[in-house]
Scaffold this motif. Structure first.
Motif, PDB file in Angstrom:
ATOM      1  N   GLU A  81       0.806  -1.225   0.000  1.00 53.78           N
ATOM      2  CA  GLU A  81       0.000   0.000   0.000  1.00 53.78           C
ATOM      3  C   GLU A  81       0.837   1.273   0.000  1.00 53.78           C
ATOM      4  OE1 GLU A  81      -3.915   1.919   2.237  1.00 53.78           O
ATOM      5  OE2 GLU A  81      -2.880   0.189   3.125  1.00 53.78           O
ATOM      6  N   TYR A 105      -7.383  12.557  -6.311  1.00 53.47           N
ATOM      7  CA  TYR A 105      -7.815  11.451  -5.467  1.00 53.47           C
ATOM      8  C   TYR A 105      -6.622  10.609  -5.038  1.00 53.47           C
ATOM      9  CZ  TYR A 105     -12.430  12.469  -7.452  1.00 53.47           C
ATOM     10  OH  TYR A 105     -13.593  13.085  -7.841  1.00 53.47           O
ATOM     11  N   LYS A 125      -6.674   4.749  -3.060  1.00 58.56           N
ATOM     12  CA  LYS A 125      -7.764   4.062  -2.381  1.00 58.56           C
ATOM     13  C   LYS A 125      -9.113   4.650  -2.781  1.00 58.56           C
ATOM     14  CE  LYS A 125      -9.302   2.531   2.214  1.00 58.56           C
ATOM     15  NZ  LYS A 125      -8.995   2.540   3.668  1.00 58.56           N
ATOM     16  N   GLN A 126      -9.194   5.978  -2.860  1.00 60.86           N
ATOM     17  CA  GLN A 126     -10.443   6.627  -3.266  1.00 60.86           C
ATOM     18  C   GLN A 126     -10.808   6.250  -4.704  1.00 60.86           C
ATOM     19  OE1 GLN A 126      -9.187  10.658  -2.459  1.00 60.86           O
ATOM     20  NE2 GLN A 126     -10.393  10.787  -0.578  1.00 60.86           N
ATOM     21  N   TYR A 134     -10.016   3.503  -6.225  1.00 66.88           N
ATOM     22  CA  TYR A 134     -10.452   2.102  -6.159  1.00 66.88           C
ATOM     23  C   TYR A 134     -11.921   2.033  -5.738  1.00 66.88           C
ATOM     24  CZ  TYR A 134     -10.865  -2.592  -4.047  1.00 66.88           C
ATOM     25  OH  TYR A 134     -11.272  -3.853  -3.684  1.00 66.88           O
ATOM     26  N   GLN A 135     -12.298   2.839  -4.761  1.00 71.04           N
ATOM     27  CA  GLN A 135     -13.678   2.833  -4.281  1.00 71.04           C
ATOM     28  C   GLN A 135     -14.636   3.391  -5.345  1.00 71.04           C
ATOM     29  OE1 GLN A 135     -12.915   5.101  -0.716  1.00 71.04           O
ATOM     30  NE2 GLN A 135     -12.681   3.268   0.560  1.00 71.04           N
ATOM     31  N   LYS A 136     -14.200   4.421  -6.084  1.00 70.31           N
ATOM     32  CA  LYS A 136     -15.029   4.956  -7.172  1.00 70.31           C
ATOM     33  C   LYS A 136     -15.223   3.904  -8.261  1.00 70.31           C
ATOM     34  CE  LYS A 136     -14.325   9.135  -8.720  1.00 70.31           C
ATOM     35  NZ  LYS A 136     -15.601   9.816  -8.434  1.00 70.31           N
ATOM     36  N   LEU A 151     -15.287   0.668  -7.904  1.00 66.92           N
ATOM     37  CA  LEU A 151     -16.262  -0.317  -7.438  1.00 66.92           C
ATOM     38  C   LEU A 151     -17.688   0.181  -7.673  1.00 66.92           C
ATOM     39  CD1 LEU A 151     -14.639  -1.470  -4.051  1.00 66.92           C
ATOM     40  CD2 LEU A 151     -14.819  -2.811  -6.160  1.00 66.92           C
ATOM     41  N   ALA A 152     -17.923   1.472  -7.399  1.00 66.65           N
ATOM     42  CA  ALA A 152     -19.257   2.040  -7.598  1.00 66.65           C
ATOM     43  C   ALA A 152     -19.623   2.081  -9.083  1.00 66.65           C
ATOM     44  CB  ALA A 152     -19.319   3.442  -6.992  1.00 66.65           C
ATOM     45  N   ILE A 163      -9.626  -1.820 -10.346  1.00 63.29           N
ATOM     46  CA  ILE A 163      -9.913  -2.742  -9.240  1.00 63.29           C
ATOM     47  C   ILE A 163      -8.861  -3.839  -9.171  1.00 63.29           C
ATOM     48  CG2 ILE A 163     -11.601  -4.395  -8.330  1.00 63.29           C
ATOM     49  CD1 ILE A 163     -13.784  -2.718  -9.741  1.00 63.29           C
ATOM     50  N   TYR A 219      -5.188  -2.359  -8.053  1.00 60.00           N
ATOM     51  CA  TYR A 219      -5.158  -2.058  -6.613  1.00 60.00           C
ATOM     52  C   TYR A 219      -5.333  -3.347  -5.817  1.00 60.00           C
ATOM     53  CZ  TYR A 219      -6.064   0.472  -2.241  1.00 60.00           C
ATOM     54  OH  TYR A 219      -5.994   0.954  -0.961  1.00 60.00           O
ATOM     55  N   LYS A 239      -4.188  -5.328  -1.951  1.00 58.75           N
ATOM     56  CA  LYS A 239      -5.036  -6.244  -1.202  1.00 58.75           C
ATOM     57  C   LYS A 239      -4.633  -7.704  -1.339  1.00 58.75           C
ATOM     58  CE  LYS A 239      -9.174  -3.418  -0.814  1.00 58.75           C
ATOM     59  NZ  LYS A 239      -9.146  -3.515   0.652  1.00 58.75           N
TER      60      LYS A 239
END
Length: 595
Positions: free
Chosen positions: A264, A279, A282-283, A285-287, A289-290, A501, A504, A509
């Motif tokens: 990380e 960004y 991590k942010q 990566y979260q976007k 996913l959405a 995804i 990252y 992960k």
């Protein structure tokens, strides 16, 4: 005291005189401020020009990539001395850069300031902390420089071979230093280093000896020396390949090798340098996913629409992913023959150019040729398709669209790849790589008045533009709004999202190969061959796979904001040409200039 009309008039005059004096002082201050800003900007431009020249002296191989030409006869020996010199150069240049008052520079020059600073700091971070020079054997390869010289359309035969003659002299020391640098490499990079250095022999062929012999401009002594240097270079490359082969065998026999996962902390730092986004990794990566959920929902709607057309007598599965996958699998059977893959790509390029011109989406330069070719051996093993573009100093050179032929694949492997790059997706690939994607953007980048923006360009902007054009072309009617094309576009776009995804997930992960393939094949409906190839690519790079999605998202959002602000005055071609006029700068900075 009683005020008279005269006293009031005199008071007014004195007041106006005071205002005039104040105004004069303010005007003078503004004039001095403007003059100071102009002086500072002129000084910064002079620094930038000097910096670029000194940068090429320090990193001659990079100057070749951009077509500078002055140092094409030099190969830097990648030893401890060159790294020490690089760090000293970085410290000196950062001191000079930080002497400028950033607030006194124009918006465009501020971007140049940030780009120079980012390049220097990221290079220092690479040397001191990331240290891929220790664990990535594939970074050592002399092929590119020799191939660039030999492929030039604007150098004479004598000039080409004299440059080759000079460069050959560096090759033995280059590979001795490379071998000394390698410490605890990853298995994946070791195998890539072996493959790509074997490809060097497709560049350094015995044909060069015949060509030198035929030149009267070479003396007999020079011809003999050329042959000796050529033999020494080939021996050095073979020696490096043998060294890596032994390292590979040891890792495979012991089962011990450095992990390709960087973790990380390094990932976030590399993301910040490479992407230059607002960004965090991590942010982003979260976007992603959405967005994956949103795109999948669109694919469900299109599957409902198309199902009766292709399966009139079959009940649609209740499981949405199963239904989407079934339809995509059926449609993917429509593709070119294995032997026609490269030829079909060549055929489609003029069609894309005609569409762009008919719709008036961009101005295309007919004097900047695009040449579709089979990927050279020394570049294979990383991506199915790529662009090799000329730099800002060699604008008239060809741009090459590199396509790996499918000849070397088994019928099963080729079939899987062709289903992935089916009738619809092959067109989207060509939009992305060629017109109006990478090829077009890089031509524009070379016309930018700022060399800094062209040279130190942002990968997320470059990749993001190519992804943006895929959707833009379909929105403008390419493919006649066929739901099949849109379904395949969403499948392709889902891959872009899943790239983020996957990258990252692997690097941070700890996704296993099984998890990665499941994401790509079941979550993004990809064929196994494509998924396997993407897994391999993700083990041979970090962060780069996220650049597609992050750049696309920022560009598309900027365009929608401009449309909202300008209303009926918004012009798509004007937006495209202004956006591209700033070179390959990070989107967040282009946004500032366009707003």
């Amino acid at each position: 005291m009683k005020k008279t009309a005269l006293s009031l008039s005199l008071a007014a005059i004195f007041a106006l005189t005071g205002c005039a004096q104040t105004t004069t002082q303010t005007d003078a201050q503004q004039a001095r401020s403007v003059a100071n800003q102009q002086t500072n900007e002129a000084a910064f431009k002079a620094f930038s020009d000097q910096f670029i020249e000194q940068y090429w002296q320090q990193y001659p191989e990079q100057s070749m990539y951009y077509g500078y030409g002055k140092y094409d006869d030099v190969i830097t020996i990648p030893d401890a001395a060159s790294r020490t010199a690089s760090l000293a150069f970085i410290d000196t240049q950062l001191t000079k850069l930080h002497a400028f008052d950033l607030t006194s520079l124009s918006a465009s020059l501020k971007i140049d300031y940030h780009l120079i600073e980012n390049r220097l700091k990221s290079t220092r971070w690479e040397i001191e902390k990331f240290k891929s020079w220790q664990w990535n054997p594939s970074r050592y390869n002399v092929s590119y420089g020799f191939a660039t010289i030999l492929n030039s359309r604007f150098k004479s035969e004598d000039e080409k071979l004299r440059l080759v003659f000079d460069r050959l002299n560096y090759v033995p020391a280059y590979y001795r230093a490379a071998q000394a640098n390698i410490s605890d490499p990853t298995l994946e990079y070791t195998q890539l280093g072996i493959q790509q250095n074997n490809g060097a022999f497709s560049v350094l062929t015995d044909d060069l000896l015949t060509r030198v012999d035929s030149l009267s401009t070479f003396s007999e002594k020079e011809k003999a020396e050329f042959k000796q240097r050529f033999a020494n270079a080939k021996t050095a490359i073979h020696g490096y390949i043998d060294f890596l082969t032994a390292v590979e065998k040891k890792m495979q026999s012991t089962g011990e090798a450095r992990s390709f996962r960087i973790g990380e902390e390094l990932y976030e730092e590399k993301f910040a340098f490479d992407i230059q986004s607002g960004y965090t990794a991590k942010q982003m990566y979260q976007k992603a996913l959405a967005d994956k959920a949103r795109v999948t929902a669109q694919m469900i709607k299109l599957t409902d629409q198309l199902w009766p057309k292709y399966f009139p007598n079959t009940t649609r599965p209740e499981n949405d992913p199963e239904a989407i996958a079934t339809l995509i699998k059926h449609l993917s059977q429509r593709h070119v023959e294995k032997s026609q893959f490269v030829d079909e790509i060549k055929r489609q390029i003029p069609e894309l150019e005609n569409f762009v011109m008919e719709k008036d989406l961009l101005t295309l330069d007919p004097e900047k040729p695009l040449v579709v070719r089979q990927t050279p051996d020394y570049m294979r093993g990383f991506a199915l398709a790529s662009i090799s573009a000329p730099g800002p100093y060699e604008k008239k050179e060809n741009t090459y669209y590199n396509v790996e032929p499918l000849d070397g694949l088994t019928d099963e492997q080729a079939g899987s790849m062709l289903r992935e790059y089916n009738h619809w997706i092959l067109q989207i690939l060509n939009i992305h790589e060629a017109v109006p994607g990478h090829y077009t953007q890089l031509v524009y980048s070379n016309t930018s008045p700022s060399l800094v923006k062209s040279i130190f360009g942002n990968g997320a902007m470059v990749e993001g533009w190519a992804v943006y054009t895929e959707r833009m072309m379909l929105e403008e009617g390419y493919g006649n709004f066929e739901p099949e094309m849109w379904l395949m576009y969403y499948k392709w776009n889902l891959r872009v999202i899943c790239n983020t995804i996957l990258d990252y997930g692997i690097q941070v992960k700890g996704f296993s190969k099984e998890q990665g393939l499941d994401l790509l094949m079941n979550g993004a409906f990809q064929e196994r061959a494509e998924a396997e190839g993407k897994w391999r690519r993700a083990t041979l790079s970090q962060v780069q796979l996220t650049s597609y999605y992050s750049g696309f998202r920022e560009i598309y959002d900027l365009r929608e904001e401009q449309k909202k602000q300008l209303g009926q005055d918004f012009d798509l071609k004007a937006f495209h040409e202004e956006f591209l006029s700033y070179g390959s700068a990070p989107v967040k900075f282009i946004r500032q200039l366009m707003n």
